[in-house]
Write an enzyme that holds these catalytic residues in place. Structure first.
Site, mmCIF file in Angstrom:
data_model
loop_
_atom_site.group_PDB
_atom_site.id
_atom_site.type_symbol
_atom_site.label_atom_id
_atom_site.label_comp_id
_atom_site.label_asym_id
_atom_site.label_seq_id
_atom_site.Cartn_x
_atom_site.Cartn_y
_atom_site.Cartn_z
ATOM 1 N N ASN A 8 0.876 -1.181 0.000
ATOM 2 C CA ASN A 8 0.000 0.000 0.000
ATOM 3 C C ASN A 8 0.908 1.224 0.000
ATOM 4 O OD1 ASN A 8 -1.778 2.064 0.517
ATOM 5 N ND2 ASN A 8 -2.623 1.171 2.391
ATOM 6 N N ARG A 92 -2.760 -2.091 -3.245
ATOM 7 C CA ARG A 92 -3.986 -1.350 -2.951
ATOM 8 C C ARG A 92 -4.010 -0.109 -3.827
ATOM 9 N NH1 ARG A 92 -5.275 2.966 1.478
ATOM 10 N NH2 ARG A 92 -7.532 2.957 1.342
ATOM 11 N N HIS A 181 -13.217 2.178 1.066
ATOM 12 C CA HIS A 181 -13.093 1.116 2.090
ATOM 13 C C HIS A 181 -13.693 -0.199 1.584
ATOM 14 C CE1 HIS A 181 -13.306 4.433 5.412
ATOM 15 N NE2 HIS A 181 -12.028 4.127 5.175
ATOM 16 N N ARG A 242 -12.885 14.679 8.972
ATOM 17 C CA ARG A 242 -13.787 15.051 7.877
ATOM 18 C C ARG A 242 -15.195 15.289 8.390
ATOM 19 N NH1 ARG A 242 -11.925 10.044 4.905
ATOM 20 N NH2 ARG A 242 -9.936 10.628 3.981
ATOM 21 N N GLU A 385 -7.623 -5.741 5.703
ATOM 22 C CA GLU A 385 -7.618 -5.367 4.288
ATOM 23 C C GLU A 385 -6.450 -6.003 3.555
ATOM 24 O OE1 GLU A 385 -8.364 -1.344 5.981
ATOM 25 O OE2 GLU A 385 -9.084 -0.897 3.974
#
Ligand code: ADP
Length: 399
Positions: A8, A92, A181, A242, A385
């Site tokens: 990643n 990823r 996600h 956020r 993940e």
């Protein structure tokens, strides 16, 4: 046995994990993992873990990602030998847009397609691509697979992904809801069905990925039918920094009344809002401390955070028609029982009944935290993940 390296690559970081995957029965094993931080900045650092050995830590400036990858390969050599016998390398990639809808073997066309999505994810896709290029140069014989954060959500029907904008403009600029996600939602949805002992194709789930970034997905029979993030990861839940959902007119208002530029507002909504903006901290552990000290802003922020999630659970229950299980995952979902309790409180009418003691018990395993008579099961399922990317990579490599 087959080995898969998962990578990643971020704008200033590289995270990686090496797996040994079983041929058929048996559990995958993580052989090594690590992270390179602050590439191109002061305070560069590599941390490499392999088995029970002391982690290898190298603190040194790295000019660019190539140097970062070099450190990783050296760490492998130092820890036990170079990376060999790789069946594939899984990368990823954040944004696959509406064209890259499944894990894809990387060739020139894939590279071009990932580059084409860069305007949709300017901070993520370029470094993801850089990681792919470096890995291809370092392992030219090894198949490289791109696994997209958006892919799982591509099964959403138009009613869920369309914004009510002029259709020709939206289509031309590809303005629509994509969702993120996806790798995590896909993984926990499958694991949740396994935990319930039911075929994935038969269960309706709402999966809650609550980390620094946070999103909800409605999963019907293993397919995503709606999710809370949109064109970018800004939409939906209240997150660490956020804002999540707000009236789009807030943007014009900030511009006209406070004189903020588009870039200022982008920064404000993505990096200075959410729990940080409301409570003055974005880490939920810190917020829990503030709540315990009686800080009113933090208490109110927690209420806003949980209420927003609860609204989505209600909406997605309606979208699904029937809800079998509510699934919590990621840093907050897996570890914060106060958030889980706050979300479930008031959902009794939808058939959700949390078991207080089960909710408070700590564990790293998939578990049920609802009462025995709860119509809707409430589960905690740790996400992974990297493992999901490894499995998808192997599936692509094996055709
Ligand atoms: P990221 O989106 O960066 O991958 P994570 O999934 O690691 O985020 O989630 C980060 C959040 O999870 C933080 O708010 C942190 O407080 C919370 N968290 C992580 N571990 C724990 C823990 N052991 N106990 C309570 N909260 C935790």
């Amino acid at each position: 046995m087959a080995r898969v390296l998962v990578v990643n690559t971020g704008s200033s970081s590289i995270k990686y994990q090496l797996f040994e995957m079983p041929e058929e029965a048996g559990e995958p094993r993580a052989l090594a993992s690590g992270v390179v931080e602050r590439i191109g900045e002061a305070g560069g650092k590599l941390t490499h873990r392999a088995g029970d050995a002391e982690p290898i830590v190298v603190e040194d400036r790295m000019a660019d990602h190539s140097e970062g990858f070099d450190r990783v390969f050296k760490a492998f050599e130092k820890a036990g030998g170079p990376i060999t016998d790789l069946a594939g390398i899984g990368h990823r990639v954040v944004h696959g847009g509406d064209r890259l809808t499944a894990p894809t073997l990387v060739d020139a066309a894939t590279i071009q397609a990932i580059a084409d999505q860069a305007p949709l994810a300017p901070l993520h896709n370029p470094p993801n691509l850089l990681g792919i290029r470096i890995a291809m140069a370092s392992f030219p014989e090894t198949p490289q697979v791109a696994v997209f954060d958006t892919a799982f959500h591509q099964t959403m029907p138009p009613r869920a992904w369309r914004y009510a904008l002029p259709a020709d403009l939206a289509d031309e600029l590809r303005i629509r809801r994509y969702g993120f996600h996806g790798t995590s939602h896909a993984y926990v949805a499958r694991k949740a069905a396994e935990h319930l002992g039911r075929p994935a194709g038969e269960v309706n789930l709402v999966t809650l990925h609550l980390g620094n970034g946070a999103s909800v997905a409605a999963v019907q029979g293993g397919r995503c039918i709606d999710t809370s993030m949109g064109l970018t990861p800004l939409e939906g839940l209240v997150m660490g920094t956020r804002s999540g959902d707000l009236d789009p007119a807030v943007v014009f208002y900030l511009h006209r009344e406070a004189g903020l530029s588009v870039d200022d507002i982008d920064d404000l909504l993505n990096k200075r809002s959410g729990m940080l903006g409301l409570a003055g901290a974005n880490d939920m552990r810190e917020i829990a401390r503030l709540v315990a000290e009686g800080a009113q802003a933090a208490t109110e922020a927690m209420d806003v955070y949980c209420y927003r999630i609860r609204k989505y659970v209600g909406a997605y229950t309606a979208a699904l028609g029937r809800l079998d299980a509510l699934v919590f995952t990621a840093g907050i979902g897996e570890n914060n029982d106060a958030v889980r309790a706050g979300v479930c409180q008031g959902l009794e009418g939808l058939g959700v009944s949390l078991h207080t003691k089960r909710n408070k018990a700590r564990s790293g395993k998939a578990r049920t935290i609802s009462a025995d008579d709860s119509k809707v099961a409430v589960l905690v399922v740790p996400t992974n993940e990297e493992l999901e990317i490894a499995e998808q990579t192997l599936a692509v490599v094996r055709g």
